[in-house]
Design an enzyme around this catalytic site. Structure first.
Site, PDB file in Angstrom:
ATOM      1  N   LYS A 107       0.791  -1.025  -0.398  1.00 61.09           N
ATOM      2  CA  LYS A 107       0.192  -0.184   0.387  1.00 61.09           C
ATOM      3  C   LYS A 107       0.938   1.572  -0.220  1.00 61.09           C
ATOM      4  O   LYS A 107       0.907   2.143   0.946  1.00 61.09           O
ATOM      5  CB  LYS A 107      -0.672   0.233   1.479  1.00 61.09           C
ATOM      6  CG  LYS A 107      -1.908   1.066   1.211  1.00 61.09           C
ATOM      7  CD  LYS A 107      -2.792   1.302   2.344  1.00 61.09           C
ATOM      8  CE  LYS A 107      -1.734   2.085   3.212  1.00 61.09           C
ATOM      9  NZ  LYS A 107      -1.119   3.331   3.144  1.00 61.09           N
ATOM     10  N   VAL A 174      -4.049  11.766  11.403  1.00 62.21           N
ATOM     11  CA  VAL A 174      -2.989  10.460  11.717  1.00 62.21           C
ATOM     12  C   VAL A 174      -4.341   9.015  11.648  1.00 62.21           C
ATOM     13  O   VAL A 174      -5.350   8.775  12.345  1.00 62.21           O
ATOM     14  CB  VAL A 174      -3.092  10.688  13.320  1.00 62.21           C
ATOM     15  CG1 VAL A 174      -2.145   9.788  13.707  1.00 62.21           C
ATOM     16  CG2 VAL A 174      -2.380  12.425  13.362  1.00 62.21           C
ATOM     17  N   ASP A 178      -3.624   3.707   7.956  1.00 60.19           N
ATOM     18  CA  ASP A 178      -2.902   1.959   9.149  1.00 60.19           C
ATOM     19  C   ASP A 178      -5.090   2.225   8.874  1.00 60.19           C
ATOM     20  O   ASP A 178      -5.183   0.612   9.229  1.00 60.19           O
ATOM     21  CB  ASP A 178      -2.643   2.440  10.532  1.00 60.19           C
ATOM     22  CG  ASP A 178      -1.065   2.650   9.989  1.00 60.19           C
ATOM     23  OD1 ASP A 178      -0.701   2.219   9.999  1.00 60.19           O
ATOM     24  OD2 ASP A 178      -0.725   3.298  11.453  1.00 60.19           O
ATOM     25  N   VAL A 202     -10.978   1.863   1.982  1.00 59.49           N
ATOM     26  CA  VAL A 202     -11.137   3.820   1.586  1.00 59.49           C
ATOM     27  C   VAL A 202     -11.762   4.244   2.732  1.00 59.49           C
ATOM     28  O   VAL A 202     -11.797   5.916   2.944  1.00 59.49           O
ATOM     29  CB  VAL A 202     -11.953   4.154   0.251  1.00 59.49           C
ATOM     30  CG1 VAL A 202     -11.644   5.642  -0.586  1.00 59.49           C
ATOM     31  CG2 VAL A 202     -10.268   3.704  -0.819  1.00 59.49           C
ATOM     32  N   GLY A 213      -6.989  14.947  16.426  1.00 58.03           N
ATOM     33  CA  GLY A 213      -5.770  13.397  17.040  1.00 58.03           C
ATOM     34  C   GLY A 213      -6.019  12.555  16.141  1.00 58.03           C
ATOM     35  O   GLY A 213      -5.538  12.087  15.883  1.00 58.03           O
TER      36      GLY A 213
END
Length: 239
Positions: A107, A174, A178, A202, A213
């Site tokens: 990826k 953030v 993942d 997606v 955060g």
């Protein structure tokens, strides 16, 4: 999920992300992790070998100091012995070593894909050709290229499909990558097709950006985005 376990107490790795509220830009500072000894990472490999059933083996993130990039060769051997599909989400030399050893899916973002293809930079229009070059040069069946807010490209030897996402208000990126990978793996593990997995991945990645955060995606947001993506997406052979 395989984690490196340190036998001696050491500092935990910390990464910092600063958000500039005037522009909504984020600046990331990745700190080095603790040194991992040879006996420690070999113990992890032994634990991996002892797992009874593994449909997928996932290697994600950068290698800790002390762990050689050649570890991917051993992990690939373990994956083949278990008839498990190896999925790798890393960058730099570690990613190249993984591809040499043989993986099922990677990826990369456009910058990482450009590096693998030996190019300075890439646009989304160039990504299919570059991905095919990487597949021909290395051992890889599937490449999912992240396009950030533009969605992602699912590329195999037989197809290239773009997954676009609706515009959302981004609070933080953030964990978005993942989350996307987790959504893909979850879908594949539940016997969904590659196309369905890419769409769901997606949706997970985009949903994660909607929260501040380090807060990740909420299921209700994922489901809503997945429905929108399914309704709007059309696949093309040769994007």
């Amino acid at each position: 999920m395989l984690h490196f376990v340190l036998t001696q107490p050491r500092y935990t790795r910390e990464n910092l992300t600063i958000k500039e509220t005037a522009t909504n830009n984020q600046y990331r500072f990745g700190m080095p992790g603790a040194m991992v000894s040879g006996s420690e990472y070999k113990k992890c490999l032994k634990i991996l070998e002892q797992q009874q059933e593994s449909a997928y083996i996932v290697v994600s993130g950068s290698l800790p100091p002390g762990v050689p990039s050649g570890i991917f060769k051993k992990i690939a051997e373990i994956s083949r012995a278990k008839n498990a599909r190896l999925i790798v989400d890393t960058s730099g030399e570690a990613l190249k070593e993984a591809l040499k050893a043989g993986v099922y899916l990677i990826k990369p973002n456009l910058k990482e894909l450009a590096s693998l293809a030996g190019k300075q930079n890439l646009t989304a229009d160039d990504a299919e050709a570059a991905a095919k070059e990487v597949m021909n040069k290395y051992k890889c069946e599937v490449i999912v290229t992240s396009l950030g807010a533009g969605g992602a490209l699912l590329i195999t030897s037989a197809m290239c499909m773009k997954v676009e996402v609706p515009a959302v208000k981004t609070e933080s990126t953030v964990g978005a990558g993942d989350s996307m990978l987790a959504g893909i793996i979850y879908s594949l593990f539940n016997s969904r097709s590659l196309i369905e997995a890419a769409r769901y991945g997606v949706a997970c990645g985009t949903a994660a950006t909607m929260n501040p955060g380090t807060e990740l995606c909420h299921l209700k947001d994922v489901q809503k985005l997945y429905q929108i993506i399914n309704a709007a997406l059309t696949s093309t052979a040769g994007f």
